[in-house]
Design a protein around this motif. Structure first.
Motif, PDB file in Angstrom:
ATOM      1  N   LEU A 107       0.871  -1.144   0.151  1.00  0.00           N
ATOM      2  CA  LEU A 107      -0.144   0.121  -0.013  1.00  0.00           C
ATOM      3  C   LEU A 107       0.829   1.163  -0.116  1.00  0.00           C
ATOM      4  O   LEU A 107       0.625   2.225  -0.783  1.00  0.00           O
ATOM      5  N   SER A 108       1.717   1.257   0.845  1.00  0.00           N
ATOM      6  CA  SER A 108       2.718   2.439   0.893  1.00  0.00           C
ATOM      7  C   SER A 108       3.456   2.715  -0.503  1.00  0.00           C
ATOM      8  O   SER A 108       3.540   3.957  -0.877  1.00  0.00           O
ATOM      9  N   VAL A 109       3.920   1.491  -0.950  1.00  0.00           N
ATOM     10  CA  VAL A 109       4.451   1.915  -2.410  1.00  0.00           C
ATOM     11  C   VAL A 109       3.528   2.406  -3.223  1.00  0.00           C
ATOM     12  O   VAL A 109       3.796   3.250  -4.114  1.00  0.00           O
ATOM     13  N   ALA A 110       2.340   1.720  -3.283  1.00  0.00           N
ATOM     14  CA  ALA A 110       1.482   2.133  -4.447  1.00  0.00           C
ATOM     15  C   ALA A 110       0.950   3.639  -4.038  1.00  0.00           C
ATOM     16  O   ALA A 110       0.772   4.266  -5.012  1.00  0.00           O
ATOM     17  N   LEU A 111       0.938   3.979  -2.873  1.00  0.00           N
ATOM     18  CA  LEU A 111       0.483   5.625  -2.525  1.00  0.00           C
ATOM     19  C   LEU A 111       1.672   6.291  -3.064  1.00  0.00           C
ATOM     20  O   LEU A 111       1.479   7.478  -3.550  1.00  0.00           O
ATOM     21  N   GLY A 112       2.880   5.655  -2.995  1.00  0.00           N
ATOM     22  CA  GLY A 112       4.073   6.438  -3.478  1.00  0.00           C
ATOM     23  C   GLY A 112       3.891   6.578  -4.859  1.00  0.00           C
ATOM     24  O   GLY A 112       4.347   7.917  -5.403  1.00  0.00           O
ATOM     25  N   GLY A 113       3.407   5.660  -5.635  1.00  0.00           N
ATOM     26  CA  GLY A 113       3.036   5.845  -7.098  1.00  0.00           C
ATOM     27  C   GLY A 113       2.414   6.781  -7.415  1.00  0.00           C
ATOM     28  O   GLY A 113       2.455   7.452  -8.452  1.00  0.00           O
ATOM     29  N   VAL A 114       1.295   6.990  -6.682  1.00  0.00           N
ATOM     30  CA  VAL A 114      -0.029   8.065  -6.794  1.00  0.00           C
ATOM     31  C   VAL A 114       0.649   9.045  -6.585  1.00  0.00           C
ATOM     32  O   VAL A 114       0.291  10.087  -7.283  1.00  0.00           O
ATOM     33  N   ALA A 115       1.384   9.447  -5.525  1.00  0.00           N
ATOM     34  CA  ALA A 115       1.816  10.827  -5.218  1.00  0.00           C
ATOM     35  C   ALA A 115       2.684  11.556  -6.383  1.00  0.00           C
ATOM     36  O   ALA A 115       2.587  12.735  -6.396  1.00  0.00           O
ATOM     37  N   GLY A 116       3.411  10.882  -7.181  1.00  0.00           N
ATOM     38  CA  GLY A 116       4.270  11.594  -8.179  1.00  0.00           C
ATOM     39  C   GLY A 116       3.416  12.319  -9.298  1.00  0.00           C
ATOM     40  O   GLY A 116       3.286  13.367  -9.286  1.00  0.00           O
ATOM     41  N   PRO A 117       2.313  11.567  -9.826  1.00  0.00           N
ATOM     42  CA  PRO A 117       1.496  12.178 -10.652  1.00  0.00           C
ATOM     43  C   PRO A 117       0.498  13.300  -9.917  1.00  0.00           C
ATOM     44  O   PRO A 117       0.186  14.343 -10.485  1.00  0.00           O
ATOM     45  N   ALA A 118       0.063  12.949  -8.882  1.00  0.00           N
ATOM     46  CA  ALA A 118      -0.775  14.049  -7.952  1.00  0.00           C
ATOM     47  C   ALA A 118      -0.008  15.192  -7.834  1.00  0.00           C
ATOM     48  O   ALA A 118      -0.560  16.413  -7.929  1.00  0.00           O
ATOM     49  N   LEU A 119       1.318  15.128  -7.404  1.00  0.00           N
ATOM     50  CA  LEU A 119       1.937  16.155  -7.129  1.00  0.00           C
ATOM     51  C   LEU A 119       2.323  17.016  -8.252  1.00  0.00           C
ATOM     52  O   LEU A 119       2.178  18.306  -8.379  1.00  0.00           O
ATOM     53  N   GLU A 120       2.187  16.248  -9.489  1.00  0.00           N
ATOM     54  CA  GLU A 120       2.328  17.119 -10.771  1.00  0.00           C
ATOM     55  C   GLU A 120       1.152  17.705 -11.168  1.00  0.00           C
ATOM     56  O   GLU A 120       1.237  18.990 -11.647  1.00  0.00           O
ATOM     57  N   VAL A 121       0.106  17.327 -10.857  1.00  0.00           N
ATOM     58  CA  VAL A 121      -1.214  18.023 -10.972  1.00  0.00           C
ATOM     59  C   VAL A 121      -1.408  19.219 -10.171  1.00  0.00           C
ATOM     60  O   VAL A 121      -1.755  20.355 -10.556  1.00  0.00           O
ATOM     61  N   ALA A 122      -1.007  18.995  -8.804  1.00  0.00           N
ATOM     62  CA  ALA A 122      -1.360  20.004  -7.719  1.00  0.00           C
ATOM     63  C   ALA A 122      -0.505  21.255  -7.636  1.00  0.00           C
ATOM     64  O   ALA A 122      -0.690  22.205  -7.660  1.00  0.00           O
ATOM     65  N   PHE A 123       0.937  20.710  -8.118  1.00  0.00           N
ATOM     66  CA  PHE A 123       1.851  21.753  -7.875  1.00  0.00           C
ATOM     67  C   PHE A 123       2.907  21.516  -9.073  1.00  0.00           C
ATOM     68  O   PHE A 123       4.160  21.015  -9.101  1.00  0.00           O
ATOM     69  N   PRO A 124       2.567  22.181 -10.293  1.00  0.00           N
ATOM     70  CA  PRO A 124       3.122  21.833 -11.681  1.00  0.00           C
ATOM     71  C   PRO A 124       4.523  22.644 -11.555  1.00  0.00           C
ATOM     72  O   PRO A 124       5.373  22.091 -12.112  1.00  0.00           O
ATOM     73  N   ASN A 125       4.645  23.545 -10.719  1.00  0.00           N
ATOM     74  CA  ASN A 125       5.915  24.076 -10.626  1.00  0.00           C
ATOM     75  C   ASN A 125       7.016  23.598  -9.530  1.00  0.00           C
ATOM     76  O   ASN A 125       8.291  23.802  -9.682  1.00  0.00           O
ATOM     77  N   ALA A 126       6.688  22.575  -8.858  1.00  0.00           N
ATOM     78  CA  ALA A 126       7.375  21.634  -7.844  1.00  0.00           C
ATOM     79  C   ALA A 126       8.209  20.664  -8.603  1.00  0.00           C
ATOM     80  O   ALA A 126       7.815  19.457  -8.106  1.00  0.00           O
ATOM     81  N   ARG A 127       9.014  20.988  -9.496  1.00  0.00           N
ATOM     82  CA  ARG A 127       9.459  19.897 -10.381  1.00  0.00           C
ATOM     83  C   ARG A 127      10.463  19.118  -9.473  1.00  0.00           C
ATOM     84  O   ARG A 127      10.891  17.945  -9.668  1.00  0.00           O
TER      85      ARG A 127
END
Lengths: 334, 117
Positions: free
Chosen positions: A221-241
């Motif tokens: 579950l932790s690994v899966a959430l980590g996998g979701v976190a990348g695209p989620a961050l890209e959507v929420a904070f597109p500047n936080a490259r």
């Protein structure tokens, strides 16, 4: 004048009922005026071929009728970019990956004949794609028909647009990131559902995960959430490259380590058991061997792909940092 | 079998035709509104425009008249003339105001284009 009447009748056929009378009346008046003028100029009644030439010049009845109809699109230019994104995202972002990663391998492993299962699976994928595209098309055609405008939040603010990537001319698109996020969430949800329920059922075959999976499910579950976190961050904070690159690299490395550990476990013990009351002993044995092979080799492949992707992501990060440093050195100061 | 690739000359010719159509499209509405300062029926309107060098086929003219009428810029009525029923068109009061505004726009645009060309 029989030719003229036949022409007018053909035009009338293609018109909506409320326009038929009015348009044919006006066309008749115009045609008669032109033919009368030509006859006066020739000082004789027009021959059939001359009338035919006048009608041919005016165009096919379908074309003539079409000019009176409103210029409508099934999906107009205002909605088309969103339609393209929806269709592309659904087919290439959801259906194809789900088939490649879940449905396809399971069909091949649990089917009586891998070839037939593959053909069936591809046919199912094609049907699902046609239904999905059809449904999305109907939905957008409805939006177009009832002139529904896309709800664009709070109008247009140039400063809210996605930032340019540090390197390369291609700007980061929030819409693309959103599609990536949806795909990741869907795939993660399917994977977690399988791990949590402990079994997958397909036709007459059930694949039971070994109890050992339950011990690592929180790690999964932790690994899966980590996998979701990348695209989620890209959507929420597109500047936080920088943060996005760091999360991606970390998530991919963790997945690679977990998959490698599971592959080692699969080499030592059976991670999934195939059952199927309707199947014979030989078939079950053959399926079990397939699942075991997939667990050993598939998990190794996942570990290697994730490690390669982590390296690729780290290289992109390094390239972006180098580009940003070079950009800041050459940026105008005025 | 893939369609044969158009030659560069054909592409340019096609683009020219397309641009000509685009250029004419906006002008036609203005020309029609201006020509209907006095009442006319379709055929004489077409002839009047052609005599001034603006050929317009009936497949374009009549749908355009219908659209302008639907927008409230033209008014029409059927009347008998020379023993034939004809539909006469004329500018509506809204049409007059729009024609005036479009004429001013046209002159400004024309002057600007002249400078550029």
């Amino acid at each position: 004048m029989e030719l003229v009447e036949r022409y007018l009748l053909a035009v009338r056929t293609w018109l909506p009922e409320k326009l038929q009378e009015d348009v044919t009346r006006e066309l008749r008046e115009d045609l008669e005026a032109e033919l009368a003028e030509r006859a006066t100029a020739a000082a004789r009644p027009l021959r059939a071929e001359e009338i035919e030439e006048v009608l041919r010049r005016r165009g096919h009845p379908l074309e003539v009728a079409g000019a009176y109809l409103p210029h409508r699109h099934l999906i107009g230019p205002a909605l088309y970019p969103a339609y393209r994104l929806a269709v592309g995202g659904l087919v290439l972002g959801v259906l194809v990956p789900v088939w490649l990663l879940v449905v396809g391998p399971l069909s091949v492993l649990t089917g009586a004949s891998p070839g037939d299962a593959l053909v069936d699976g591809l046919w199912g994928l094609a049907r699902a794609a046609v239904y999905a595209v059809g449904l999305v098309t109907l939905l957008f055609a409805g939006l177009e028909r009832w002139e529904v405008k896309l709800p664009l939040p709070g109008g247009f603010g140039p400063s809210a647009l996605s930032a340019l990537r540090a390197v390369g001319p291609e700007p980061a698109s929030r819409a693309t990131s959103a599609v990536g996020l949806v795909v990741t969430v869907v795939l993660t949800a399917i994977f977690l559902d399988v791990v949590w329920s402990g079994s997958v059922e397909l036709r007459d075959v059930q694949v039971e995960l070994a109890p050992g999976w339950l011990l690592v499910r929180w790690l999964v579950l932790s690994v899966a959430l980590g996998g979701v976190a990348g695209p989620a961050l890209e959507v929420a904070f597109p500047n936080a490259r920088r943060l996005h690159h760091a999360v991606e690299v970390l998530s991919l490395l963790t997945t690679a380590v977990l998959a490698g550990a599971l592959a080692r476990a699969a080499a030592a013990a059976r991670l999934a058991t195939v059952t199927g009351p309707a199947l014979g002993g030989d078939e079950l044995e053959w399926l079990q061997a397939g699942v075991d092979r997939w667990m050993r080799h598939g998990l190794v492949a996942v570990a290697l792909v994730c490690a390669a992707l982590a390296a690729w992501e780290a290289w992109r990060w390094w390239r972006a940092e180098r580009g940003a440093r070079a950009g800041s050195r050459t940026a105008p100061t005025g | 079998m893939s369609p044969s690739k158009p030659r560069p000359g054909e592409d340019a010719q096609e683009s020219l035709e397309h641009l000509r159509l685009e250029l004419r499209r906006g002008c036609l509405a203005l020309a029609v509104l201006a020509a209907l300062r006095s009442e006319r029926y379709g055929y004489t309107l077409r002839k009047a425009l052609a005599e001034r060098g603006l050929e317009i086929d009936e497949g374009t003219l009549y749908p355009l008249l219908r659209r302008l009428e639907a927008q409230g810029l033209l008014a029409s009525e059927w009347r008998e003339q020379e023993s034939r029923a004809k539909r006469f068109y004329r500018l509506s009061p809204d049409g007059k105001a729009v024609l005036q505004a479009l004429t001013a726009d046209w002159r400004r645009l024309g002057a600007a284009l002249e400078e550029i060309l």
